[in-house]
Design a protein around this motif. Structure first.
Motif, PDB file in Angstrom:
ATOM      1  N   VAL A 149       1.000  -1.227  -0.035  1.00 34.93           N
ATOM      2  CA  VAL A 149       0.033   0.089   0.040  1.00 34.93           C
ATOM      3  C   VAL A 149       0.710   1.100   0.129  1.00 34.93           C
ATOM      4  O   VAL A 149       1.659   1.286   0.864  1.00 34.93           O
ATOM      5  CB  VAL A 149      -0.805   0.069   1.211  1.00 34.93           C
ATOM      6  N   VAL A 150       0.630   2.124  -0.977  1.00 33.70           N
ATOM      7  CA  VAL A 150       1.670   3.166  -0.930  1.00 33.70           C
ATOM      8  C   VAL A 150       0.928   4.666  -1.020  1.00 33.70           C
ATOM      9  O   VAL A 150       1.619   5.616  -0.937  1.00 33.70           O
ATOM     10  CB  VAL A 150       2.367   3.242  -2.537  1.00 33.70           C
ATOM     11  N   ASP A 151      -0.366   4.488  -0.971  1.00 35.10           N
ATOM     12  CA  ASP A 151      -1.296   5.698  -0.809  1.00 35.10           C
ATOM     13  C   ASP A 151      -2.629   5.441  -0.532  1.00 35.10           C
ATOM     14  O   ASP A 151      -3.317   4.254  -0.711  1.00 35.10           O
ATOM     15  CB  ASP A 151      -1.000   6.795  -2.196  1.00 35.10           C
ATOM     16  N   THR A 152      -3.434   6.583  -0.219  1.00 31.00           N
ATOM     17  CA  THR A 152      -4.745   6.449   0.065  1.00 31.00           C
ATOM     18  C   THR A 152      -5.482   7.426  -0.720  1.00 31.00           C
ATOM     19  O   THR A 152      -4.968   8.705  -0.696  1.00 31.00           O
ATOM     20  CB  THR A 152      -5.137   6.415   1.666  1.00 31.00           C
ATOM     21  N   VAL A 153      -6.653   7.097  -1.537  1.00 29.89           N
ATOM     22  CA  VAL A 153      -7.236   8.252  -2.371  1.00 29.89           C
ATOM     23  C   VAL A 153      -7.825   9.269  -1.367  1.00 29.89           C
ATOM     24  O   VAL A 153      -8.680   9.080  -0.541  1.00 29.89           O
ATOM     25  CB  VAL A 153      -8.313   7.454  -3.218  1.00 29.89           C
ATOM     26  N   GLN A 154      -7.629  10.492  -1.839  1.00 31.90           N
ATOM     27  CA  GLN A 154      -8.302  11.592  -1.158  1.00 31.90           C
ATOM     28  C   GLN A 154      -8.675  12.712  -2.238  1.00 31.90           C
ATOM     29  O   GLN A 154      -7.903  13.132  -3.036  1.00 31.90           O
ATOM     30  CB  GLN A 154      -7.416  12.448  -0.280  1.00 31.90           C
ATOM     31  N   ALA A 155     -10.421  13.141  -2.182  1.00 28.86           N
ATOM     32  CA  ALA A 155     -10.635  13.771  -3.376  1.00 28.86           C
ATOM     33  C   ALA A 155     -10.441  13.396  -4.636  1.00 28.86           C
ATOM     34  O   ALA A 155      -9.999  14.324  -5.609  1.00 28.86           O
ATOM     35  CB  ALA A 155     -10.344  15.167  -3.109  1.00 28.86           C
ATOM     36  N   GLY A 156     -10.398  12.105  -4.843  1.00 27.62           N
ATOM     37  CA  GLY A 156     -10.447  11.311  -6.098  1.00 27.62           C
ATOM     38  C   GLY A 156      -8.869  11.656  -6.744  1.00 27.62           C
ATOM     39  O   GLY A 156      -8.657  11.363  -7.915  1.00 27.62           O
ATOM     40  N   ARG A 157      -7.913  11.696  -5.631  1.00 25.88           N
ATOM     41  CA  ARG A 157      -6.527  11.816  -6.427  1.00 25.88           C
ATOM     42  C   ARG A 157      -5.664  11.126  -5.443  1.00 25.88           C
ATOM     43  O   ARG A 157      -5.854  10.616  -4.294  1.00 25.88           O
ATOM     44  CB  ARG A 157      -5.984  13.125  -6.221  1.00 25.88           C
ATOM     45  N   PHE A 158      -4.523  10.494  -6.129  1.00 24.39           N
ATOM     46  CA  PHE A 158      -3.385  10.049  -5.429  1.00 24.39           C
ATOM     47  C   PHE A 158      -1.939  10.252  -6.157  1.00 24.39           C
ATOM     48  O   PHE A 158      -1.937  10.606  -7.203  1.00 24.39           O
ATOM     49  CB  PHE A 158      -3.702   8.663  -5.122  1.00 24.39           C
ATOM     50  N   THR A 159      -1.030  10.276  -5.069  1.00 24.79           N
ATOM     51  CA  THR A 159       0.375  10.502  -5.717  1.00 24.79           C
ATOM     52  C   THR A 159       1.138   9.713  -4.674  1.00 24.79           C
ATOM     53  O   THR A 159       1.064   9.786  -3.418  1.00 24.79           O
ATOM     54  CB  THR A 159       0.874  12.025  -5.440  1.00 24.79           C
ATOM     55  N   PHE A 160       2.266   8.925  -5.366  1.00 21.70           N
ATOM     56  CA  PHE A 160       3.281   8.553  -4.809  1.00 21.70           C
ATOM     57  C   PHE A 160       4.524   8.280  -5.454  1.00 21.70           C
ATOM     58  O   PHE A 160       4.668   8.343  -6.816  1.00 21.70           O
ATOM     59  CB  PHE A 160       2.800   6.994  -4.289  1.00 21.70           C
ATOM     60  N   THR A 161       5.503   7.995  -4.840  1.00 23.41           N
ATOM     61  CA  THR A 161       6.833   7.578  -5.342  1.00 23.41           C
ATOM     62  C   THR A 161       7.205   6.161  -5.090  1.00 23.41           C
ATOM     63  O   THR A 161       6.932   5.709  -3.842  1.00 23.41           O
ATOM     64  CB  THR A 161       7.940   8.666  -5.150  1.00 23.41           C
ATOM     65  N   LEU A 162       7.838   5.424  -6.080  1.00 22.11           N
ATOM     66  CA  LEU A 162       8.503   4.056  -5.569  1.00 22.11           C
ATOM     67  C   LEU A 162      10.195   4.038  -5.992  1.00 22.11           C
ATOM     68  O   LEU A 162      10.369   4.736  -7.114  1.00 22.11           O
ATOM     69  CB  LEU A 162       7.994   3.063  -6.679  1.00 22.11           C
ATOM     70  N   PRO A 163      11.087   3.553  -5.206  1.00 20.71           N
ATOM     71  CA  PRO A 163      12.211   3.439  -5.599  1.00 20.71           C
ATOM     72  C   PRO A 163      12.610   2.580  -6.518  1.00 20.71           C
ATOM     73  O   PRO A 163      12.074   1.395  -6.822  1.00 20.71           O
ATOM     74  CB  PRO A 163      13.019   2.621  -4.178  1.00 20.71           C
ATOM     75  N   ILE A 164      13.374   2.761  -7.686  1.00 21.15           N
ATOM     76  CA  ILE A 164      13.837   2.010  -8.923  1.00 21.15           C
ATOM     77  C   ILE A 164      14.952   2.349  -9.407  1.00 21.15           C
ATOM     78  O   ILE A 164      15.350   3.568  -9.411  1.00 21.15           O
ATOM     79  CB  ILE A 164      12.597   2.522  -9.828  1.00 21.15           C
ATOM     80  N   GLU A 165      15.795   1.335  -9.741  1.00 21.84           N
ATOM     81  CA  GLU A 165      17.021   1.396 -10.191  1.00 21.84           C
ATOM     82  C   GLU A 165      17.214   1.832 -11.813  1.00 21.84           C
ATOM     83  O   GLU A 165      18.186   2.342 -12.356  1.00 21.84           O
ATOM     84  CB  GLU A 165      17.914   0.381  -9.647  1.00 21.84           C
TER      85      GLU A 165
END
Length: 486
Positions: A49-65
């Motif tokens: 789980v990386v985020d929870t929707v609020q007001a129809g929106r979500f934003t998150f980052t993931l580590p990636i190489e």
């Protein structure tokens, strides 16, 4: 001034550490999403789980190489039980936009060329994906299989016209992998033709992926119980090369554990495996082979706590699974004897199976083939003119009941010998394990118990060398074969 210089140096070190952490940013928006909807995402096949929707929106980052395939799922009211495939890359922002909750069909805006490949596949299969989602919601298993086949055919069709890149190869890999356990696939020839086209058109750098796909489309012989194990090259987290069968010259058994980071049963099995490994180091070696992407494997906290050999083949386990596994599920366990013969193959984890296996390897149980069900084992046999009395032990979670039916029998001398008495259990009723199997207070171990009981059968006409125990002629009955009388 000295304090200021030190503070500035520490800040620079911190900034340098942060700069080394590469991430991908993913944002999404749809007015139909309910507040509180969970956002799950990850690289490869494991995520959190990386985020929870609020007001129809979500934003998150993931580590990636590096450029990698990943996924996103939404869990909430109106959201389907499906996932959206995404191509991810460091320092990139991906925008997802929809007007409903059917996020697998949302618009995906990304500067990554390989994402455009995925978008073209989705557009070509849009109607079939929508139908699959509806079938999953209705839990219509029969239609799911048939529509899944249509979905596969639709992907094969569009892949033939797409460039060979990381995205199209990953889709071809997903299509091909189940074939190792599938019979009568209706589009086998089309898939073989597609694979040849990919090999001819692929740029350099994709040789390993293509070789893995080839093993699924043209599967090699899968080793079975009784056959001799074959070696495979693997490597550890430091990049050192190892061989699967190394260390078996000292007379130890080898337990091969194929596992995945996102696999719940794999995590549940770890405490019992650790308990057995601590007891059995002089008689048992364990090699865990992870089936995730290297980045996920190396950065997983669960992976780092494994105390036995924790290796990878860099091919998501395909070098092992293509040779040893009859199905693609994890966890998958293979037990290899000191003479390098396969004595057990088992998919899934059942509480108590490793403790039962330890009893058998330690010689606490007499010789028998109970490899399909180590939770139940025979520990002693007394055969004479008055009857045959067998001592059993059954390992299980204390809340999981078990039954032995009164129609159980022994088979030997081409004859059945009926059950006449039981001590320690009640036949045809649910029994429970009551004796603690370990002193551990750890979850999944503290409630692991065992029960000892005996069953007496009609006397053998002639005492055989071996016999079979069969727990009634019903589907799913316990069967222990080739039990030695001595």
């Amino acid at each position: 001034m000295k304090k200021s210089i030190i503070t500035m140096m520490l800040a620079l070190v911190t900034m340098a550490g942060q700069a080394q952490t590469k991430t991908v940013t993913i944002t999404g928006i749809s007015p139909s999403l309910k507040d509180g909807t969970l956002v799950l995402a990850g690289v490869g096949i494991s995520g959190n789980v990386v985020d929870t929707v609020q007001a129809g929106r979500f934003t998150f980052t993931l580590p990636i190489e590096e450029l990698s395939s990943g996924f996103l799922s939404l869990v909430g009211e109106g959201c389907p039980n499906f996932s959206l495939s995404l191509m991810m890359k460091p320092d990139v922002t991906i925008q997802l936009t929809g007007a409903d909750c059917i996020y697998p069909l949302w618009k995906v805006e990304s500067p990554i060329p390989e994402q455009q490949t995925l978008n073209r596949i989705t557009d070509h299969c849009r109607d079939v994906i929508k139908e699959l989602i509806q079938i999953i919601e209705r839990r219509d298993r029969d239609k799911f299989d048939s529509i899944s086949t249509v979905y596969t055919k639709r992907q094969i069709d569009i892949l033939a016209s797409l460039p060979v890149d990381a995205a199209s190869l990953n889709v071809l890999w997903r299509i091909s992998r189940p074939l190792i356990n599938m019979k009568d696939f209706p589009y086998e020839e089309e898939l073989k033709s597609l694979e040849k086209s990919f090999v001819a058109r692929a740029p350099k750098g994709f040789e390993d992926q293509l070789a893995e796909i080839h093993t699924y489309i043209y599967p090699p012989h899968v080793l079975q119980i009784g056959e001799e194990a074959t070696d495979v090259e693997l490597f550890d987290m430091q990049g050192n090369t190892h061989h699967l069968l190394e260390g078996m010259t000292d007379g130890r058994y080898l337990l091969l554990d194929l596992w995945g980071i996102g696999c719940g049963p794999c995590r549940m099995a770890e405490p019992e495996m650790r308990e057995v490994y601590g007891r059995m180091k002089d008689k048992l070696e364990i090699v865990g082979v992870n089936e995730d992407k290297l980045f996920s494997w190396k950065n997983s906290e669960f992976s780092k706590r494994i105390v036995w050999k924790n290796w990878n083949d860099g091919k998501m386990g395909s070098s092992i699974s293509s040779r040893y596994c009859d199905e693609g599920a994890v966890p998958y366990y293979i037990l290899i004897s000191p003479d390098k013969r396969i004595v057990m193959k088992k998919s899934g984890y059942y509480t108590g199976m490793f403790l039962g296996m330890a009893d058998a390897i330690n010689g606490l149980s007499i010789k028998q083939d109970n490899s399909a069900n180590f939770e139940l084992s025979i520990r002693k046999v007394e055969a004479n003119a008055n009857g045959t009395t067998i001592s059993f032990r059954y390992y299980s979670h204390k809340e999981y009941g078990f039954r032995i039916v009164k129609d159980s029998y022994l088979e030997a001398n081409s004859k059945k010998y009926k059950l006449t008495a039981a001590d320690g259990i009640t036949l045809d009723e649910t029994n429970y394990t009551t004796v603690k199997a370990t002193d551990s207070t750890e979850e999944f171990l503290r409630d692991l118990n065992y029960a000892d009981f005996t069953l007496t059968f009609e006397p053998f006409d002639t005492i055989p060398t071996t016999f079979d125990f069969i727990e009634g002629d019903v589907q799913g009955a316990f069967v222990i074969r080739n039990v030695s009388v001595k």
